[in-house]
Design a protein around this motif. Sequence first.
Motif, PDB file in Angstrom:
ATOM      1  N   GLU A 179       0.887  -1.075   0.020  1.00  0.00           N
ATOM      2  CA  GLU A 179      -0.057  -0.012  -0.060  1.00  0.00           C
ATOM      3  C   GLU A 179       0.832   1.299  -0.055  1.00  0.00           C
ATOM      4  O   GLU A 179       0.181   2.201  -0.218  1.00  0.00           O
TER       5      GLU A 179
ATOM      6  N   SER B 209      -3.910  -0.526   6.445  1.00  0.00           N
ATOM      7  CA  SER B 209      -5.494  -0.356   6.416  1.00  0.00           C
ATOM      8  C   SER B 209      -5.729  -1.742   6.156  1.00  0.00           C
ATOM      9  O   SER B 209      -5.095  -2.362   5.692  1.00  0.00           O
TER      10      SER B 209
ATOM     11  N   LYS C   4     -10.817  -5.911   3.080  1.00  0.00           N
ATOM     12  CA  LYS C   4     -12.207  -5.615   2.606  1.00  0.00           C
ATOM     13  C   LYS C   4     -12.658  -5.639   1.289  1.00  0.00           C
ATOM     14  O   LYS C   4     -13.745  -6.068   0.868  1.00  0.00           O
TER      15      LYS C   4
ATOM     16  N   ARG D 262       1.045   3.017  10.572  1.00  0.00           N
ATOM     17  CA  ARG D 262       1.937   3.239   9.544  1.00  0.00           C
ATOM     18  C   ARG D 262       3.312   3.795  10.202  1.00  0.00           C
ATOM     19  O   ARG D 262       3.010   4.873  10.975  1.00  0.00           O
TER      20      ARG D 262
ATOM     21  N   HIS E 299      -2.072   5.986  -5.986  1.00  0.00           N
ATOM     22  CA  HIS E 299      -2.489   5.728  -4.532  1.00  0.00           C
ATOM     23  C   HIS E 299      -1.992   4.410  -4.165  1.00  0.00           C
ATOM     24  O   HIS E 299      -0.896   4.195  -3.568  1.00  0.00           O
ATOM     25  N   HIS E 300      -2.683   3.295  -4.380  1.00  0.00           N
ATOM     26  CA  HIS E 300      -2.335   2.000  -4.246  1.00  0.00           C
ATOM     27  C   HIS E 300      -2.302   1.087  -5.356  1.00  0.00           C
ATOM     28  O   HIS E 300      -3.244   1.625  -6.368  1.00  0.00           O
TER      29      HIS E 300
ATOM     30  N   SER F 122      -9.117   8.693   1.277  1.00  0.00           N
ATOM     31  CA  SER F 122      -9.002   8.378  -0.288  1.00  0.00           C
ATOM     32  C   SER F 122      -9.679   7.020  -0.492  1.00  0.00           C
ATOM     33  O   SER F 122     -10.091   6.370   0.560  1.00  0.00           O
ATOM     34  N   GLY F 123     -10.004   6.842  -1.888  1.00  0.00           N
ATOM     35  CA  GLY F 123     -10.699   5.885  -2.068  1.00  0.00           C
ATOM     36  C   GLY F 123     -10.911   5.304  -3.436  1.00  0.00           C
ATOM     37  O   GLY F 123     -10.026   6.376  -4.347  1.00  0.00           O
ATOM     38  N   SER F 124     -11.256   4.503  -3.916  1.00  0.00           N
ATOM     39  CA  SER F 124     -11.025   3.990  -5.556  1.00  0.00           C
ATOM     40  C   SER F 124     -12.188   3.236  -6.034  1.00  0.00           C
ATOM     41  O   SER F 124     -12.573   2.354  -4.938  1.00  0.00           O
TER      42      SER F 124
ATOM     43  N   ARG G 236     -12.147  -0.445  -7.504  1.00  0.00           N
ATOM     44  CA  ARG G 236     -10.891  -1.397  -7.486  1.00  0.00           C
ATOM     45  C   ARG G 236     -11.050  -2.149  -8.938  1.00  0.00           C
ATOM     46  O   ARG G 236     -11.993  -2.058  -9.643  1.00  0.00           O
TER      47      ARG G 236
ATOM     48  N   GLY H 171     -14.472   1.518  -2.650  1.00  0.00           N
ATOM     49  CA  GLY H 171     -14.789   1.932  -1.588  1.00  0.00           C
ATOM     50  C   GLY H 171     -13.794   3.214  -0.918  1.00  0.00           C
ATOM     51  O   GLY H 171     -13.392   3.940  -2.017  1.00  0.00           O
TER      52      GLY H 171
ATOM     53  N   ALA I 276     -11.757   5.484   2.580  1.00  0.00           N
ATOM     54  CA  ALA I 276     -11.529   5.493   3.962  1.00  0.00           C
ATOM     55  C   ALA I 276     -11.037   6.830   4.210  1.00  0.00           C
ATOM     56  O   ALA I 276     -10.250   7.355   3.626  1.00  0.00           O
TER      57      ALA I 276
HETATM   58  N1  ASP Z   1      -6.929   1.708   2.189  1.00  0.00           N
HETATM   59  C1  ASP Z   1      -7.023   3.015   1.466  1.00  0.00           C
HETATM   60  C2  ASP Z   1      -6.210   3.962   2.625  1.00  0.00           C
HETATM   61  O1  ASP Z   1      -6.220   3.801   3.764  1.00  0.00           O
HETATM   62  C3  ASP Z   1      -8.490   3.675   1.310  1.00  0.00           C
HETATM   63  C4  ASP Z   1      -9.296   2.900   0.308  1.00  0.00           C
HETATM   64  O2  ASP Z   1      -8.485   2.931  -0.743  1.00  0.00           O
HETATM   65  O3  ASP Z   1     -10.280   2.548   0.645  1.00  0.00           O
HETATM   66  O4  ASP Z   1      -5.861   4.960   2.413  1.00  0.00           O
END
Ligand code: ASP
Length: 587
Positions: free
Chosen positions: A172, A194, A199, A218, A445-446, A482-484, A486, A527, A529
């Motif tokens: 991440e 996270s 999830k 973190r 992001h990830h 942040s979110g996206s 997926r 999703g 967060a």
């Molecule tokens: N896991 C991501 C974060 O903690 C949030 C997400 O993409 O739902 O930033």
Amino acid sequence: MRSTAMRTHMCGELDIASVGQTVSLCGWVARRREHGEHLAFIDIRDHSGIMQCVVDNDVDVRSEYVIRVTGVVRARPEGTINSSLTTGMVEIGDCIVEILNSAEPPPFPVDARADDVDESIRLKFRYLDIRRERMQKNLRVRAQINSAIRKEMETNGFVEVETPFLMPSTPEGAREFLVPSRKEPGSFFALPQSPQLWKQLLMVAGVDRYYQIARCLRDEDLRADRQYEFMQLDAEMSFVSQDDVLENIGRAVVAAAIAVTGEAPPEIERITWHDAMNRFGIDKPDLRFAMELIELTPLFAGTEFKAFAGASCIKGICVDAKIYPEAAAFGRNKLDGLTDRAKKIGAKGLVWMKIGADGAIDSPVAKFLSDDEKSALVAVMGATEGDLLLLVADEWDTTCEVLGQLRNDIGRPPVHQGPYKYVWVTEFPLFIGIDPVSGRPRPGHHPFCQPHPDDMSLFDTEPLKVRALAYDLVLNGWELGSGSIRIHEPEMQRRVFNQLGISDEEADKRFGFFLQPFKYGAPPHGGFAFGIDRLAAILAGEENIREVIAFPKTQSGSDPMTNAPTPVDPAHLAELGLRLLPPPASS
Ligand code: ASP
């Protein structure tokens, strides 16, 4: 009902309507003062407030003793009313005082004066610090937020699922805390940055709408808005579009805001990442103030001024003298300071101009500009007498970033100062920059974010131009979360990993446990967060998240109360199969 076997009321509950009642209160001695020859006043405090009690002079209590007071509520005599206390109209007379526990003199006064005490002392004695009104309020703001979020998420069909703390290392992006395995020396668990992976697996598992108020860890340097551990509202939904996610998360944010402030914030605006960078020079724009970046490239298309000629992007900001009189009137030293700052951020230089009467421009570069350029500039910037213009000419991203920072330096109010301006920033780039070591793009992001379907033709050839279905929520210039949407198809996930330089074999080795389930019917999902500490700090009117966390770490990452982190017994290390290297030599 707040009454217990020991008390009938909370200290802050009593008012003029309670006069005549016999009550028992429990709490701490906030203050004691003599009142005539035979009497004394004791202020008793609990989290709800302070009540004045009239007692016999010989009652021997000191600050922070724990007492129980029983007596009759009566109106305070004229002239002794304290309008700064909600209980200031009444007092308890004829009191019987029981001492439940004595206390040593506290290291700092347990009231607002402790705000000025060194933070490490406040944290060393955090249990006393929390006894204070400010901290009691802050912890309750947090609890209100958690409670409102839970209620809202559950109303909307989300199911709370708890996910593991001990897990494999994941990609991440943040540095993880590792936990050595006793059973398998040399192997480690990671603590969750996270619950991202879990999830997504819950979506494969058909849970459909998941949420959790999740602790994330973190190992990153601490700041006003960052602690090693923090809480997020973490959520994931199946069969959704980006709008579905934003609407549901938006509802939780609004519910939290209403729970604390009593009013709904204005509708959450949306801006694309590109527009945010273009107009505000930053991906977490603070919309409480204007001073937008203004496009000047076409205006200087034919300029003779060398620093501007041929530059790919020229932009400026106008420091309005009516709003920022001090900054607009900066003298030479301060302007040099701004130039240094601009260079540190990456600009080759900074052009400043002061606007005089009739739009005259005072600037070291004025002589290089034509009269037409000067008058067009003043018009485009909307500048009037007294304003200060700051211009940068560079690559688009550098120009935006430098002016965005200067805009924030000059105009940004403290984060917790109203009004509350929430904004969704959408369409983040899928990749940002090139990793200097691997030479491959870095994830924006990830690596689980879905590439924007309209940009797939660029995926292999110009990956840095590909947008993601990824979005952030920003409040007053702080990134809340942040979110996206997926990636749910293994083939697309493989392509993204490959762009990142992660081969199929490596992906299988490192994330096989995650990729494998996607072969068994993963639904489209997405999703978000967001950080509860950050939201709580802003809504509580605090500038630092430490003020809304019961037991935070200091800025340097330690806990003065427990002294953690502490060395451990060599036998414990041996059991874990660990041996310490000598500490690195200090430079
Ligand atoms: N896991 C991501 C974060 O903690 C949030 C997400 O993409 O739902 O930033």
